[in-house]
Design a protein around this motif. Structure first.
Motif, PDB file in Angstrom:
ATOM      1  N   PHE A 104     -42.994 -26.272 -17.470  1.00  0.00           N
ATOM      2  CA  PHE A 104     -44.211 -26.670 -18.175  1.00  0.00           C
ATOM      3  C   PHE A 104     -43.925 -27.474 -19.429  1.00  0.00           C
ATOM      4  O   PHE A 104     -44.603 -28.460 -19.700  1.00  0.00           O
ATOM      5  CB  PHE A 104     -45.034 -25.424 -18.533  1.00  0.00           C
ATOM      6  N   GLY A 105     -42.911 -27.050 -20.239  1.00  0.00           N
ATOM      7  CA  GLY A 105     -42.620 -27.774 -21.473  1.00  0.00           C
ATOM      8  C   GLY A 105     -43.862 -27.842 -22.350  1.00  0.00           C
ATOM      9  O   GLY A 105     -44.477 -26.830 -22.675  1.00  0.00           O
ATOM     10  N   THR A 106     -44.246 -29.066 -22.717  1.00  0.00           N
ATOM     11  CA  THR A 106     -45.474 -29.265 -23.505  1.00  0.00           C
ATOM     12  C   THR A 106     -46.542 -30.003 -22.701  1.00  0.00           C
ATOM     13  O   THR A 106     -47.508 -30.512 -23.276  1.00  0.00           O
ATOM     14  CB  THR A 106     -45.168 -30.051 -24.792  1.00  0.00           C
ATOM     15  N   MET A 107     -46.385 -30.033 -21.378  1.00  0.00           N
ATOM     16  CA  MET A 107     -47.378 -30.744 -20.558  1.00  0.00           C
ATOM     17  C   MET A 107     -48.757 -30.112 -20.689  1.00  0.00           C
ATOM     18  O   MET A 107     -49.777 -30.809 -20.680  1.00  0.00           O
ATOM     19  CB  MET A 107     -46.926 -30.762 -19.094  1.00  0.00           C
ATOM     20  N   ARG A 159     -33.960 -32.449 -28.188  1.00  0.00           N
ATOM     21  CA  ARG A 159     -33.245 -32.827 -26.972  1.00  0.00           C
ATOM     22  C   ARG A 159     -33.852 -32.138 -25.751  1.00  0.00           C
ATOM     23  O   ARG A 159     -34.043 -32.763 -24.699  1.00  0.00           O
ATOM     24  CB  ARG A 159     -31.769 -32.441 -27.121  1.00  0.00           C
ATOM     25  N   TYR A 160     -34.170 -30.867 -25.896  1.00  0.00           N
ATOM     26  CA  TYR A 160     -34.766 -30.117 -24.778  1.00  0.00           C
ATOM     27  C   TYR A 160     -36.087 -30.743 -24.348  1.00  0.00           C
ATOM     28  O   TYR A 160     -36.340 -30.939 -23.147  1.00  0.00           O
ATOM     29  CB  TYR A 160     -34.982 -28.656 -25.188  1.00  0.00           C
ATOM     30  N   GLN A 165     -38.361 -28.749 -14.146  1.00  0.00           N
ATOM     31  CA  GLN A 165     -37.237 -28.136 -13.439  1.00  0.00           C
ATOM     32  C   GLN A 165     -37.422 -26.626 -13.300  1.00  0.00           C
ATOM     33  O   GLN A 165     -38.186 -26.002 -14.030  1.00  0.00           O
ATOM     34  CB  GLN A 165     -35.913 -28.419 -14.177  1.00  0.00           C
ATOM     35  N   ASN A 166     -36.671 -26.043 -12.355  1.00  0.00           N
ATOM     36  CA  ASN A 166     -36.621 -24.595 -12.229  1.00  0.00           C
ATOM     37  C   ASN A 166     -36.025 -24.002 -13.497  1.00  0.00           C
ATOM     38  O   ASN A 166     -34.979 -24.433 -13.978  1.00  0.00           O
ATOM     39  CB  ASN A 166     -35.782 -24.204 -11.010  1.00  0.00           C
ATOM     40  N   SER A 167     -36.687 -22.999 -14.048  1.00  0.00           N
ATOM     41  CA  SER A 167     -36.317 -22.479 -15.363  1.00  0.00           C
ATOM     42  C   SER A 167     -34.900 -21.926 -15.402  1.00  0.00           C
ATOM     43  O   SER A 167     -34.102 -22.275 -16.285  1.00  0.00           O
ATOM     44  CB  SER A 167     -37.316 -21.399 -15.787  1.00  0.00           C
ATOM     45  N   ALA A 214     -29.184 -22.467 -16.979  1.00  0.00           N
ATOM     46  CA  ALA A 214     -27.794 -22.253 -16.572  1.00  0.00           C
ATOM     47  C   ALA A 214     -26.977 -23.525 -16.765  1.00  0.00           C
ATOM     48  O   ALA A 214     -25.798 -23.477 -17.137  1.00  0.00           O
ATOM     49  CB  ALA A 214     -27.736 -21.799 -15.119  1.00  0.00           C
ATOM     50  N   MET A 215     -27.596 -24.668 -16.534  1.00  0.00           N
ATOM     51  CA  MET A 215     -26.901 -25.949 -16.660  1.00  0.00           C
ATOM     52  C   MET A 215     -26.797 -26.424 -18.102  1.00  0.00           C
ATOM     53  O   MET A 215     -25.887 -27.191 -18.442  1.00  0.00           O
ATOM     54  CB  MET A 215     -27.618 -27.016 -15.822  1.00  0.00           C
ATOM     55  N   ASN A 216     -27.716 -25.976 -18.970  1.00  0.00           N
ATOM     56  CA  ASN A 216     -27.769 -26.512 -20.333  1.00  0.00           C
ATOM     57  C   ASN A 216     -27.449 -25.478 -21.407  1.00  0.00           C
ATOM     58  O   ASN A 216     -27.723 -25.707 -22.586  1.00  0.00           O
ATOM     59  CB  ASN A 216     -29.169 -27.097 -20.598  1.00  0.00           C
ATOM     60  N   ARG A 217     -26.852 -24.367 -21.013  1.00  0.00           N
ATOM     61  CA  ARG A 217     -26.562 -23.316 -21.993  1.00  0.00           C
ATOM     62  C   ARG A 217     -25.530 -23.752 -23.020  1.00  0.00           C
ATOM     63  O   ARG A 217     -25.564 -23.297 -24.168  1.00  0.00           O
ATOM     64  CB  ARG A 217     -26.085 -22.061 -21.274  1.00  0.00           C
TER      65      ARG A 217
END
Length: 646
Positions: free
Chosen positions: A493-496, A571-572, A579-581, A586-589
Motif C-alpha cells: 500500500f505505501g502511501t497510495m 528511499r523506501y 510488492q509482497n510485504s 527480506a530483500m531490503n533489510r
C-alpha cells in the motif's frame, strides 16, 4: 518415599515431598521439590499439583516421560481380545514400535480426529496386525501419556522461540464447547527473521478450560507466566458486547439453516458481568497498554447497524432465503434449477457470518431473472418469485456490499500481513460509499446507514487522517497509531491510500503524510545504531580499493545507500510499489536497517481475531456430538497439537 501411602498420586511422588492428608477438611498438601512452594488440593483432584509443576518445564517433561514408561510397562496384553494371531515379538521401546505409535497419535488421532479410545478397539488391532504383524497394541493410558508429552515438547519449543523474540502480540477470546464448557484461547504473533527469509508466526499458546468468569484473569496470567511473556506489544481482544453483536449479525428475514454448523456461542459473553469485564480489561492492561479491536468483527457491526436501520430490502431477502431453503430441501427444485442453469445454486444460508449470506446472494444474481421466475412458477413456488424491483434491489445490495466482503477476507488471511490493510480498507470503503450515494437507485438509506456506522466505529482512523474532527471524550476506536505506521510500511500500500482515498484537500494530505512519517521516525530513532560495516561508506573512491572493471558501480551504490532513518524512509517510499510485504523486507533489510525493525514490529500485529477463531473451529470439529465424554484436558491438548505445527 517409604512413608507415602499407596494411593499417593504419581505426580506427588515424583515432584513433591512432605505429603500430608487432612481427612477432616478433605484436603491434601505437599511441598514442591524444585522451588519449595507448599501446594494444597482436594483429595479428589491433582489439578493444583499439576498446574504448579508445569511451571518447571524440564522437570515436568521428565515426569511425563516417567509416566509414559510406567504406563507402557503396565498396559495389559491385548492379544486375548484378538482373533488368533502371533504374539508380537517387538518390545515397547524399539524404534519401529515407537514410530508407529507416534504416527497413530499425530496422523490419525490429531490430524484425522480419530478418538483416542480407538487404540483399544478390536477391529483397530486387527487392522494394525495387517499393517505390521509385530506391532504391540498400546492402551488408552499410554496414548494419553504420549499426547501429554507431545504437548509438553510443543510448549517447550514455543518457550524457546518466544525467548528470542523482542516483540509479541496476542489475540484473546473465549469459546464454549457443545457441553457449554468455557475455554480461554490465546494465540501469539511475531516475526521469525531468518538469514534470508522472514515469516509471520502465529501459534496457539493455550486453549484452557475455565470454570467461571472469575478464573479468566487467573488463566491468562498463568499462561503468560508459563511462556515467560512479560511485555506484550498489542492485545487483540474485543469487548463482550461487540463480540456478541458481531456473532449474531445477519441479514433480516434470513433463517439459520443448521444451527450445529455454527460453533461459536455468543451467549457465553452474557456470563461476564460488567465488573468481570472490567477486571479482564485491567488484567490485560497490566501486560500491554495497547489494546486493539478486531477489524473483521467491527466491520460486521457496521453492516449490522445499517441493516437494522432499513427494512426496504427485507421482502427481497426473504425470497432469497426461501429459494436457498428450497435448494437444500427440495430435490425436484434443485434438479430443475440444475437443468436450466447448469448449476445447483447458492450455498446454504448460515446465520453467523453475514458474508456467507452475501456469497449466497452473489450466486443467486448470476441466474437469469426470467428463467428463475419460470422455474419457480413451474415448481409450484410462485410465492418465492421476485418482483423486478426486488431483483434490482438484490443486485444493488450485492454491488454495495461486495467490497465489505473483500475487506473482511483480506484482513483474515493466515500467515500473511493483515494489519497494513486496515486503513486502506476503511478509507476505500468510505470512498466506495460516497460514489454509491450518487449511483444508487433503491438502497440509498442503506448506504447512508453504512456510511454513518463506518465513521462511528472507525472514528479514530478518520480523525487521524483529518477527515473528522477530534472529540474531547476517551480513546477513539481504531485510533492506535500502529494502523498508520503499518499502512505505510506495508509496501503493498505505501502511501497510495493517502493519494486516492483520503478525501481532503492537498494541504491536509501533506499534514497527514508528515504526521505518519514523524511517527515512523520516532520509532526508528529508538532502534539500535547501525553497525559501522552496515552503514554508508563515505571513503574517497580511490581510497582503500584497487580499481576494477565494475568498481565504480559499487562505489556509486555505497554513496547512495541511505544512512539516517529519514533517508531510509525517503528511499523506501521511492521503491515500494505493491510488492509482497514479507519478500520486500527480506530483500531490503540490509539497505533499510532502522526502518526494518520498525516495520517488523508493526506488521506482526494481526488485524483481526481470525487465528483464534480458527482454533475454536478446530475445537468444534474435535468435540463432535458423539465425543461428549472427551475430558477437558484431553480436548485442550488435542486442540493445541492440531493448531500448532512447530
Amino acid at each position: 518415599m517409604a512413608g507415602l501411602q499407596p494411593a499417593t498420586p504419581k505426580i506427588v511422588v515424583f515432584g513433591f515431598r512432605d505429603y500430608a492428608v487432612d481427612a477432616g477438611r478433605n484436603k491434601r498438601t505437599a511441598v514442591c521439590k524444585v522451588c519449595g512452594s507448599k501446594i494444597s488440593d482436594s483429595r479428589a483432584t491433582t489439578s493444583n499439583f499439576t498446574r504448579h509443576f508445569k511451571q518447571h518445564p524440564e522437570r515436568y517433561e521428565e515426569y511425563l516421560r516417567a509416566k509414559l514408561a510406567s504406563n507402557q510397562l503396565q498396559s495389559p496384553q491385548m492379544s486375548p481380545f484378538i482373533e488368533s494371531r502371533a504374539v508380537p515379538s517387538r518390545t515397547a521401546n524399539t524404534p519401529r514400535q515407537t514410530a508407529i505409535t507416534d504416527a497413530i497419535l499425530t496422523d490419525l488421532i490429531i490430524s484425522c480426529n480419530m478418538p483416542l479410545s480407538a487404540v483399544e478397539n478390536v477391529d483397530f488391532h486387527r487392522f494394525m496386525s495387517v499393517v505390521d504383524g509385530e506391532y504391540s497394541p498400546v492402551g488408552l493410558g499410554t496414548i494419553t501419556a504420549r499426547l501429554e508429552l507431545l504437548v509438553a515438547e510443543g510448549r517447550a519449543k514455543l518457550q524457546y522461540q518466544l525467548a528470542e523474540v523482542e516483540n509479541v502480540s496476542v489475540t484473546v477470546d473465549i469459546w464454549s464447547d457443545r457441553r457449554m464448557g468455557g475455554y480461554l484461547g490465546i494465540t501469539a504473533h511475531w516475526m521469525r527473521i531468518g538469514a534470508e527469509t522472514i515469516a509471520l508466526q502465529s501459534h496457539l499458546l493455550a486453549c484452557s478450560r475455565f470454570k467461571g468468569p472469575h478464573t479468566i484473569c487467573e488463566e491468562f496470567e498463568q499462561i503468560c507466566d508459563q511462556y515467560n511473556i512479560k511485555n506484550i506489544d498489542h492485545i487483540l481482544y474485543d469487548y463482550a458486547a461487540n463480540m456478541k453483536r458481531a456473532l449474531t449479525t445477519c441479514f433480516p428475514g434470513l433463517v439459520n439453516a443448521d444451527e450445529d454448523d455454527h460453533l461459536d456461542d455468543a451467549d457465553i459473553w452474557n456470563d461476564l458481568a460488567v465488573e468481570e469485564q472490567e477486571r479482564v480489561d485491567r488484567t490485560l492492561s497490566t501486560r500491554s497498554q495497547c489494546r486493539l479491536q478486531g477489524f473483521a468483527h467491527t466491520l460486521q457491526l457496521v453492516v449490522g447497524d445499517a441493516l437494522q436501520e432499513t427494512n426496504v430490502i427485507s421482502p427481497a431477502l426473504a425470497n432469497a432465503s426461501r429459494i436457498s431453503a428450497l435448494l437444500h430441501t427440495s430435490p425436484s427444485f434443485g434438479e430443475e434449477l440444475e437443468m436450466d442453469f447448469g448449476q445447483r445454486g447458492a450455498p446454504a444460508s448460515v446465520l453467523p457470518p453475514w458474508n456467507v449470506t452475501l456469497r449466497q446472494l452473489k450466486a443467486l444474481v448470476t441466474f437469469d431473472y426470467q428463467k428463475l421466475c419460470e422455474v419457480l412458477e413451474v415448481g409450484g413456488h410462485k410465492e418465492s418469485k421476485f418482483t423486478e424491483r426486488e431483483w434490482s434491489q438484490v443486485k444493488e445490495l450485492v454491488e454495495i456490499l461486495t467490497p465489505f466482503g473483500e475487506a473482511t477476507d483480506l484482513t483474515q488471511g493466515e500467515k500473511v500481513v493483515t494489519i497494513g490493510a486496515v486503513i486502506p480498507c476503511v478509507l476505500s470503503l468510505n470512498h466506495h460509499l460516497e460514489k454509491q450515494k450518487k449511483e444508487a437507485h433503491y438502497l440509498g438509506s442503506l448506504i447512508h446507514g453504512l456510511h454513518r456506522s463506518l465513521h462511528r466505529r472507525f472514528r479514530g482512523i478518520f480523525v487521524n487522517v483529518r477527515m473528522s474532527e477530534p472529540s474531547d471524550g476517551g480513546p477513539l476506536p481504531f485510533s492506535d497509531t500502529v494502523y498508520l505506521k503499518a499502512a505505510v510500511l506495508d509496501p503493498s500500500f505505501g502511501t497510495m491510500w493517502l493519494d486516492h482515498d483520503v478525501l481532503v484537500d492537498g494541504k491536509l494530505k501533506e499534514e497527514v503524510s508528515a504526521f505518519v512519517k514523524d511517527l515512523i521516525l520516532q520509532d526508528a530513532a529508538e532502534v539500535e545504531p547501525i553497525p559501522a560495516e552496515q552503514g554508508v561508506d563515505d571513503r574517497d573512491p580511490a581510497e582503500g580499493e584497487e580499481p576494477g572493471l565494475f568498481s565504480s558501480y559499487r562505489k556509486r551504490q555505497k554513496r547512495t545507500a541511505p544512512s539516517c532513518p529519514r533517508a531510509q524512509l525517503d528511499r523506501y517510499l521511492d521503491i515500494c510499489d505493491g510488492q509482497n510485504s514479507l519478500l520486500f523486507w527480506a530483500m531490503n533489510r540490509q539497505t533499510l536497517p532502522s526502518l526494518f525493525k520498525v516495520a517488523m514490529r508493526a506488521l506482526a500485529v494481526p488485524a483481526s481475531s481470525a487465528e483464534i477463531e480458527r482454533v475454536f473451529s478446530h475445537g468444534g470439529v474435535v468435540m463432535r456430538p458423539h465425543r461428549a465424554r472427551l475430558g477437558n484436558d484431553t480436548l485442550s491438548n488435542l486442540i493445541f497439537c492440531k493448531c500448532n505445527t512447530i
